[in-house]
Design a protein around this motif. Structure first.
Motif, PDB file in Angstrom:
ATOM      1  N   THR A  86       0.885  -1.219  -0.129  1.00 15.45           N
ATOM      2  CA  THR A  86      -0.052  -0.108   0.067  1.00 15.45           C
ATOM      3  C   THR A  86       0.932   1.294  -0.088  1.00 15.45           C
ATOM      4  OG1 THR A  86      -0.168   0.487   2.261  1.00 15.45           O
ATOM      5  CG2 THR A  86      -1.658  -1.390   1.514  1.00 15.45           C
ATOM      6  N   GLU A  87       0.407   2.350  -0.063  1.00 13.95           N
ATOM      7  CA  GLU A  87       1.005   3.616  -0.052  1.00 13.95           C
ATOM      8  C   GLU A  87       1.625   3.820   1.134  1.00 13.95           C
ATOM      9  OE1 GLU A  87      -1.093   7.516   0.316  1.00 13.95           O
ATOM     10  OE2 GLU A  87      -2.977   6.264  -0.109  1.00 13.95           O
ATOM     11  N   PHE A  88       1.159   3.332   2.199  1.00 12.00           N
ATOM     12  CA  PHE A  88       1.758   3.290   3.680  1.00 12.00           C
ATOM     13  C   PHE A  88       2.722   2.214   4.000  1.00 12.00           C
ATOM     14  CE2 PHE A  88      -2.696   4.633   3.636  1.00 12.00           C
ATOM     15  CZ  PHE A  88      -2.713   5.942   4.053  1.00 12.00           C
ATOM     16  N   GLY A  89       3.074   1.475   3.074  1.00 14.01           N
ATOM     17  CA  GLY A  89       4.058   0.239   3.318  1.00 14.01           C
ATOM     18  C   GLY A  89       3.336  -1.094   2.873  1.00 14.01           C
ATOM     19  N   ASP A  90       4.092  -2.024   3.191  1.00 10.17           N
ATOM     20  CA  ASP A  90       3.717  -3.468   3.077  1.00 10.17           C
ATOM     21  C   ASP A  90       3.133  -4.112   4.361  1.00 10.17           C
ATOM     22  OD1 ASP A  90       4.779  -3.118   0.322  1.00 10.17           O
ATOM     23  OD2 ASP A  90       6.295  -4.679   0.461  1.00 10.17           O
ATOM     24  N   PHE A  91       1.885  -4.672   4.170  1.00  5.39           N
ATOM     25  CA  PHE A  91       1.178  -5.304   5.342  1.00  5.39           C
ATOM     26  C   PHE A  91       0.756  -6.862   5.102  1.00  5.39           C
ATOM     27  CE2 PHE A  91       0.249  -0.806   5.566  1.00  5.39           C
ATOM     28  CZ  PHE A  91       0.691  -0.252   6.660  1.00  5.39           C
ATOM     29  N   ALA A  92       1.078  -7.461   5.956  1.00  7.49           N
ATOM     30  CA  ALA A  92       0.693  -8.956   6.115  1.00  7.49           C
ATOM     31  C   ALA A  92      -1.138  -8.641   6.547  1.00  7.49           C
ATOM     32  CB  ALA A  92       1.184  -9.674   7.051  1.00  7.49           C
ATOM     33  N   VAL A  93      -1.834  -9.282   5.517  1.00  6.95           N
ATOM     34  CA  VAL A  93      -3.405  -9.037   5.917  1.00  6.95           C
ATOM     35  C   VAL A  93      -4.056 -10.502   5.863  1.00  6.95           C
ATOM     36  CG1 VAL A  93      -3.581  -6.825   4.829  1.00  6.95           C
ATOM     37  CG2 VAL A  93      -4.173  -8.665   3.566  1.00  6.95           C
ATOM     38  N   ARG A  94      -5.156 -10.551   6.782  1.00  6.24           N
ATOM     39  CA  ARG A  94      -5.869 -11.768   6.780  1.00  6.24           C
ATOM     40  C   ARG A  94      -7.234 -11.437   7.349  1.00  6.24           C
ATOM     41  NH1 ARG A  94      -2.623 -15.493  10.550  1.00  6.24           N
ATOM     42  NH2 ARG A  94      -3.350 -17.051   9.160  1.00  6.24           N
ATOM     43  N   THR A  95      -8.304 -12.404   6.735  1.00  2.00           N
ATOM     44  CA  THR A  95      -9.760 -12.318   7.267  1.00  2.00           C
ATOM     45  C   THR A  95      -9.986 -13.033   8.505  1.00  2.00           C
ATOM     46  OG1 THR A  95     -10.540 -13.664   5.755  1.00  2.00           O
ATOM     47  CG2 THR A  95     -10.751 -11.675   5.223  1.00  2.00           C
ATOM     48  N   TRP A  96     -10.844 -12.593   9.253  1.00  4.72           N
ATOM     49  CA  TRP A  96     -11.362 -13.516  10.329  1.00  4.72           C
ATOM     50  C   TRP A  96     -12.658 -13.464  10.382  1.00  4.72           C
ATOM     51  CZ3 TRP A  96      -7.788 -15.697  13.784  1.00  4.72           C
ATOM     52  CH2 TRP A  96      -6.493 -15.161  13.848  1.00  4.72           C
ATOM     53  N   THR A  97     -13.270 -14.602  10.222  1.00  4.49           N
ATOM     54  CA  THR A  97     -14.872 -14.886  10.107  1.00  4.49           C
ATOM     55  C   THR A  97     -15.350 -15.227  11.254  1.00  4.49           C
ATOM     56  OG1 THR A  97     -14.679 -15.619   7.827  1.00  4.49           O
ATOM     57  CG2 THR A  97     -16.630 -15.829   8.735  1.00  4.49           C
ATOM     58  N   ASP A  98     -16.348 -14.378  12.005  1.00  3.48           N
ATOM     59  CA  ASP A  98     -16.895 -14.655  13.036  1.00  3.48           C
ATOM     60  C   ASP A  98     -18.422 -15.566  12.660  1.00  3.48           C
ATOM     61  OD1 ASP A  98     -18.506 -14.726  15.458  1.00  3.48           O
ATOM     62  OD2 ASP A  98     -18.085 -12.545  16.019  1.00  3.48           O
ATOM     63  N   THR A  99     -18.105 -16.849  12.985  1.00  2.00           N
ATOM     64  CA  THR A  99     -19.336 -17.721  12.699  1.00  2.00           C
ATOM     65  C   THR A  99     -20.474 -17.353  13.505  1.00  2.00           C
ATOM     66  OG1 THR A  99     -18.363 -19.489  14.096  1.00  2.00           O
ATOM     67  CG2 THR A  99     -17.535 -19.272  11.929  1.00  2.00           C
ATOM     68  N   ARG A 100     -20.492 -16.657  14.382  1.00  2.48           N
ATOM     69  CA  ARG A 100     -21.917 -16.396  14.985  1.00  2.48           C
ATOM     70  C   ARG A 100     -22.449 -15.434  14.102  1.00  2.48           C
ATOM     71  NH1 ARG A 100     -19.777 -13.554  20.319  1.00  2.48           N
ATOM     72  NH2 ARG A 100     -18.596 -12.412  18.338  1.00  2.48           N
ATOM     73  N   THR A 101     -22.209 -14.187  13.464  1.00  5.05           N
ATOM     74  CA  THR A 101     -22.767 -13.620  12.767  1.00  5.05           C
ATOM     75  C   THR A 101     -22.488 -13.467  11.439  1.00  5.05           C
ATOM     76  OG1 THR A 101     -20.595 -11.943  13.130  1.00  5.05           O
ATOM     77  CG2 THR A 101     -22.332 -11.838  14.781  1.00  5.05           C
TER      78      THR A 101
END
Length: 215
Positions: free
Chosen positions: A20-35
């Motif tokens: 990104t313009e702010f730098g490199d990031f490690a990203v991942r999703t977290w799925t809340d199975t309740r909602t």
């Protein structure tokens, strides 16, 4: 996990690199199975060697389509997100982008209804109350569970809102310090920020933006 209720059943997705313009990031999703809500973790190792001994820096950022995507001046959300990404890129840590929390948890349609009441003279607290809605309907159990799964049980929290600190503590995440997350006020959001300070106990100095920032 400590605190009321059972741990949120969260399913992590694969970790990928996001430049990104702010730098490199490690990203991942977290799925809340309740909602069914998918939250996003955005992390960086940082480049500041002096930050290595400190507790990790964490920002809990509630999604705000109008501020984060459209750059609305009615709030400070988009600018706070940009500030957080820049700080995380430098000092290391994690931004949790919490979806399903639009308008402090009342949803996009109700947020716009609240905007209409604000244009008629109500402040942000009064507008929610006139709609029969909570002033702040957000819950931080999922955020705390994500942090604990990441091994982040002791953090520095990038926020002006002591309620976020208090709720994380209830769920077993120790907040060693609150790191200010204030951005300069604009004419369009000064009353909004005053209300957060005076009626919601946010730690704000109401800094003024320069003419360049206002343009």
């Amino acid at each position: 996990m400590n605190g009321p209720g059972a741990p949120a059943p969260l399913i992590p997705g694969p970790e990928v690199r996001l430049p990104t313009e702010f730098g490199d990031f490690a990203v991942r999703t977290w799925t809340d199975t309740r909602t069914g809500v998918e939250h996003l973790g955005i992390s960086a190792a940082g480049t500041d060697p002096d930050a290595e001994s400190a507790a990790p820096l964490v920002r809990l950022h509630s999604e705000c389509l109008t501020g984060d995507v459209l750059g609305s001046f009615r709030c400070d959300c988009g600018e706070q997100l940009e500030q957080a990404l820049a700080l995380i890129s430098l000092h290391g840590g994690t931004v949790l982008y919490l979806r399903g929390q639009e308008g402090r948890g009342i949803g996009l349609a109700n947020k716009l209804r609240a905007y209409a009441l604000q244009e008629a003279g109500a402040d942000t607290v009064e507008a929610n109350e006139q709609l029969g809605l909570p002033v702040d309907a957000r819950d931080y159990q999922a955020a705390a569970e994500i942090l604990l799964q990441l091994g982040l049980d002791r953090i520095r929290l990038l926020t002006n809102n002591p309620a976020k600190r208090d709720r994380l503590e209830v769920y077993g995440v120790h907040v060693e310090a609150m790191v200010p997350s204030e951005v300069p006020a604009r004419a369009e959001n000064e009353r909004y920020l005053q209300t957060k300070r005076d009626r919601m106990n946010h730690h704000l100095n109401l800094l003024r933006a320069s003419p360049v920032q206002q343009s």
